[in-house]
Write an enzyme that holds these catalytic residues in place. Structure first.
Site, PDB file in Angstrom:
ATOM      1  N   THR A 116     -48.654  -9.209  -9.183  1.00 26.24           N
ATOM      2  CA  THR A 116     -49.373  -8.943 -10.429  1.00 26.24           C
ATOM      3  C   THR A 116     -50.643  -9.775 -10.531  1.00 26.24           C
ATOM      4  OG1 THR A 116     -49.261  -9.340 -12.819  1.00 26.24           O
ATOM      5  CG2 THR A 116     -47.747 -10.589 -11.480  1.00 26.24           C
ATOM      6  N   TYR A 140     -43.758 -15.809 -16.228  1.00 26.51           N
ATOM      7  CA  TYR A 140     -43.760 -14.556 -15.471  1.00 26.51           C
ATOM      8  C   TYR A 140     -44.671 -14.666 -14.237  1.00 26.51           C
ATOM      9  CZ  TYR A 140     -45.065  -9.719 -14.369  1.00 26.51           C
ATOM     10  OH  TYR A 140     -45.334  -8.547 -13.711  1.00 26.51           O
TER      11      TYR A 140
HETATM   12  N1  LIG Z   1     -45.953  -2.493 -15.703  1.00 27.94           N
HETATM   13  C1  LIG Z   1     -47.042  -3.164 -15.322  1.00 27.94           C
HETATM   14  O1  LIG Z   1     -48.149  -2.984 -15.854  1.00 27.94           O
HETATM   15  C2  LIG Z   1     -46.955  -4.139 -14.169  1.00 27.94           C
HETATM   16  C3  LIG Z   1     -48.097  -4.863 -13.811  1.00 27.94           C
HETATM   17  C4  LIG Z   1     -48.017  -5.759 -12.746  1.00 27.94           C
HETATM   18  C5  LIG Z   1     -46.828  -5.907 -12.044  1.00 27.94           C
HETATM   19  N2  LIG Z   1     -45.726  -5.205 -12.424  1.00 27.94           N
HETATM   20  C6  LIG Z   1     -44.471  -5.387 -11.673  1.00 27.94           C
HETATM   21  O2  LIG Z   1     -44.003  -4.117 -11.252  1.00 27.94           O
HETATM   22  C7  LIG Z   1     -42.584  -4.110 -11.205  1.00 27.94           C
HETATM   23  C8  LIG Z   1     -42.064  -2.893 -11.947  1.00 27.94           C
HETATM   24  O3  LIG Z   1     -42.510  -2.928 -13.299  1.00 27.94           O
HETATM   25  P1  LIG Z   1     -42.025  -1.823 -14.319  1.00 27.94           P
HETATM   26  O4  LIG Z   1     -43.014  -1.781 -15.429  1.00 27.94           O
HETATM   27  O5  LIG Z   1     -41.683  -0.581 -13.578  1.00 27.94           O
HETATM   28  O6  LIG Z   1     -40.669  -2.527 -14.866  1.00 27.94           O
HETATM   29  P2  LIG Z   1     -39.321  -1.831 -15.393  1.00 27.94           P
HETATM   30  O7  LIG Z   1     -38.627  -2.843 -16.236  1.00 27.94           O
HETATM   31  O8  LIG Z   1     -39.596  -0.488 -15.956  1.00 27.94           O
HETATM   32  O9  LIG Z   1     -38.489  -1.615 -14.036  1.00 27.94           O
HETATM   33  C9  LIG Z   1     -37.757  -2.651 -13.424  1.00 27.94           C
HETATM   34  C10 LIG Z   1     -36.440  -2.064 -12.945  1.00 27.94           C
HETATM   35  O10 LIG Z   1     -35.703  -3.086 -12.253  1.00 27.94           O
HETATM   36  C11 LIG Z   1     -34.348  -3.014 -12.664  1.00 27.94           C
HETATM   37  N3  LIG Z   1     -33.769  -4.354 -12.475  1.00 27.94           N
HETATM   38  C12 LIG Z   1     -34.125  -5.493 -13.126  1.00 27.94           C
HETATM   39  N4  LIG Z   1     -33.380  -6.519 -12.687  1.00 27.94           N
HETATM   40  C13 LIG Z   1     -32.536  -6.025 -11.749  1.00 27.94           C
HETATM   41  C14 LIG Z   1     -31.528  -6.602 -10.938  1.00 27.94           C
HETATM   42  N5  LIG Z   1     -31.201  -7.891 -11.038  1.00 27.94           N
HETATM   43  N6  LIG Z   1     -30.870  -5.801 -10.057  1.00 27.94           N
HETATM   44  C15 LIG Z   1     -31.174  -4.493  -9.974  1.00 27.94           C
HETATM   45  N7  LIG Z   1     -32.119  -3.885 -10.714  1.00 27.94           N
HETATM   46  C16 LIG Z   1     -32.791  -4.644 -11.603  1.00 27.94           C
HETATM   47  C17 LIG Z   1     -34.393  -2.564 -14.110  1.00 27.94           C
HETATM   48  O11 LIG Z   1     -33.184  -1.985 -14.547  1.00 27.94           O
HETATM   49  C18 LIG Z   1     -35.546  -1.561 -14.068  1.00 27.94           C
HETATM   50  O12 LIG Z   1     -35.082  -0.261 -13.764  1.00 27.94           O
HETATM   51  C19 LIG Z   1     -42.126  -5.432 -11.785  1.00 27.94           C
HETATM   52  O13 LIG Z   1     -41.770  -6.293 -10.715  1.00 27.94           O
HETATM   53  C20 LIG Z   1     -43.348  -5.961 -12.497  1.00 27.94           C
HETATM   54  O14 LIG Z   1     -43.379  -7.359 -12.509  1.00 27.94           O
HETATM   55  C21 LIG Z   1     -45.755  -4.317 -13.465  1.00 27.94           C
END
Ligand SMILES: NC(=O)c1ccc[n+]([C@@H]2O[C@H](COP(=O)([O-])OP(=O)(O)OC[C@H]3O[C@@H](n4cnc5c(N)ncnc54)[C@H](O)[C@@H]3O)[C@@H](O)[C@H]2O)c1
Length: 323
Positions: A116, A140
């Site tokens: 990120t 984070y």
């Molecule tokens: N959304 C954004 O704008 C953004 C920006 C930068 C980075 N990210 C990164 O992208 C990734 C995905 O983001 P997102 O928005 O899709 O998040 P999200 O919360 O929608 O998806 C994360 C998924 O991981 C699963 N999960 C969490 N902990 C778990 C565990 N211990 N075991 C198994 N499954 C588990 C959750 O159930 C969920 O389905 C994350 O790592 C986040 O840090 C997101």
């Protein structure tokens, strides 16, 4: 190719599954459904398990023998990280240690990791290049930086190779409205602006209107989730072709202000966005946008749907279907 999508029931992972399946690859989702949705897993099997449980991981690797892993699972809500640091380090860092152990036992050596722009902290110069010092200002961002360092250590000692993609603001939805962003709680700007416009919940909270920006509100780099998904496919292909490990921004290189987003929401929905003005939040940089040169060179990445109108239109189509 069969790819294990860890966290594939979540927002970004589910869109990546769709993009993989559309080109004939085979996504297998591993998710504990703590934040994700069973209904977002549509392009392959769902294996319910937790990354912190070695036996869950060993079982999925034994059953499916994936050629590569994409890792999306994490705790992502910045405020929650400040309140619950231990839970963040446990899931975001210890969880990756556990995943890497399982990959090693299964001789699976390729990983695409969701990093990120929060690893940069407050930028010293813009656009943000990958060589900008990484000085995250919240739990984070620190957990994500720790994983980048962990991955670099392992790649320098073993056959393991990875891509760490530093996303900017993921946004939008699948253009056909099939899947979209369904976080709970939702802290992201565009879904919340659409909610406010639709009269679901109270007015939008606008944090700071006195920044030194074009209209006083913060500027952010919004990347359409399908463009982001395509960047993952390109990163995977590069690693499968034998490339060394790399880190790479994924953004558009353009910042849009919060007010510009509200204008786009009003234009797309035809509804006013009620908002209330609050003080700045500590640690919110006025501007964040990516330098995109490396993503162009390494991934041939050119966003196709990341103009603000398409992003908001696609998100709105999705919410109109589920609300
Ligand atoms: N959304 C954004 O704008 C953004 C920006 C930068 C980075 N990210 C990164 O992208 C990734 C995905 O983001 P997102 O928005 O899709 O998040 P999200 O919360 O929608 O998806 C994360 C998924 O991981 C699963 N999960 C969490 N902990 C778990 C565990 N211990 N075991 C198994 N499954 C588990 C959750 O159930 C969920 O389905 C994350 O790592 C986040 O840090 C997101």
């Amino acid at each position: 190719m069969r790819v294990l999508i860890v966290g594939g029931a979540g927002y970004i992972g589910s869109h990546v599954c769709k993009a993989l399946a559309q080109r004939g690859d085979e996504p297998v989702v591993f998710d504990n459904l703590s934040r994700g949705h069973r209904h977002a897993v549509r392009w392959g099997p769902l294996f319910e398990g937790d990354i912190r449980q070695a036996r869950d991981l060993d079982a999925v690797f034994t059953q499916y023998r994936p050629a590569a892993v994409m890792h999306f699972a994490a705790n992502i809500e910045v405020g929650e990280g400040q309140r619950e640091p231990l839970a963040f380090w446990d899931n975001n860092v210890a969880g990756v240690v556990s995943l890497l152990g399982a990959m090693k036992r299964a001789a699976c050596e390729v990983l695409v990791f969701s990093s990120t722009c929060a690893t940069y902290g407050t930028p010293q110069s813009l656009p943000l290049t990958e060589d900008e010092p990484q000085t995250p200002i919240n739990v984070y961002g620190r957990t994500k930086l720790a994983v980048e360092q962990l991955l670099a250590d392992i790649a320098s000692a073993e056959a393991f190779r990875y891509a760490a993609l530093r996303y900017f603001n993921a946004s939008g939805a699948s253009p056909d409205g099939e899947i979209g962003e369904e976080h709970d709680p939702e802290t992201h700007l565009i879904p919340n602006a659409l909610k406010a416009a639709a009269g679901r919940g109270g007015p939008m909270k606008l944090f700071g209107v006195d920044y030194d920006t074009s209209d006083g509100t913060c500027e952010r780099d919004f990347i359409h989730v399908m463009d982001l998904a395509n960047a993952h496919l390109a990163a995977l292909d590069r690693l499968q072709d034998g490339a060394h490990s790399f880190v790479c921004n994924v953004g558009t290189g353009t910042g849009y202000s919060v007010k510009a987003v509200l204008d786009a929401v009003e234009a797309v929905t035809g509804l006013p966005v009620p908002y209330e003005i609050h003080d700045r939040r500590p640690g919110d940089p006025p501007r964040l946008y990516a330098d995109v040169e490396r993503s162009r060179d390494l991934l041939g990445f050119r966003p196709e749907r990341s103009d603000l109108h398409s992003i908001v239109q696609d998100a709105w189509n999705f919410y109109k279907r589920i609300w």
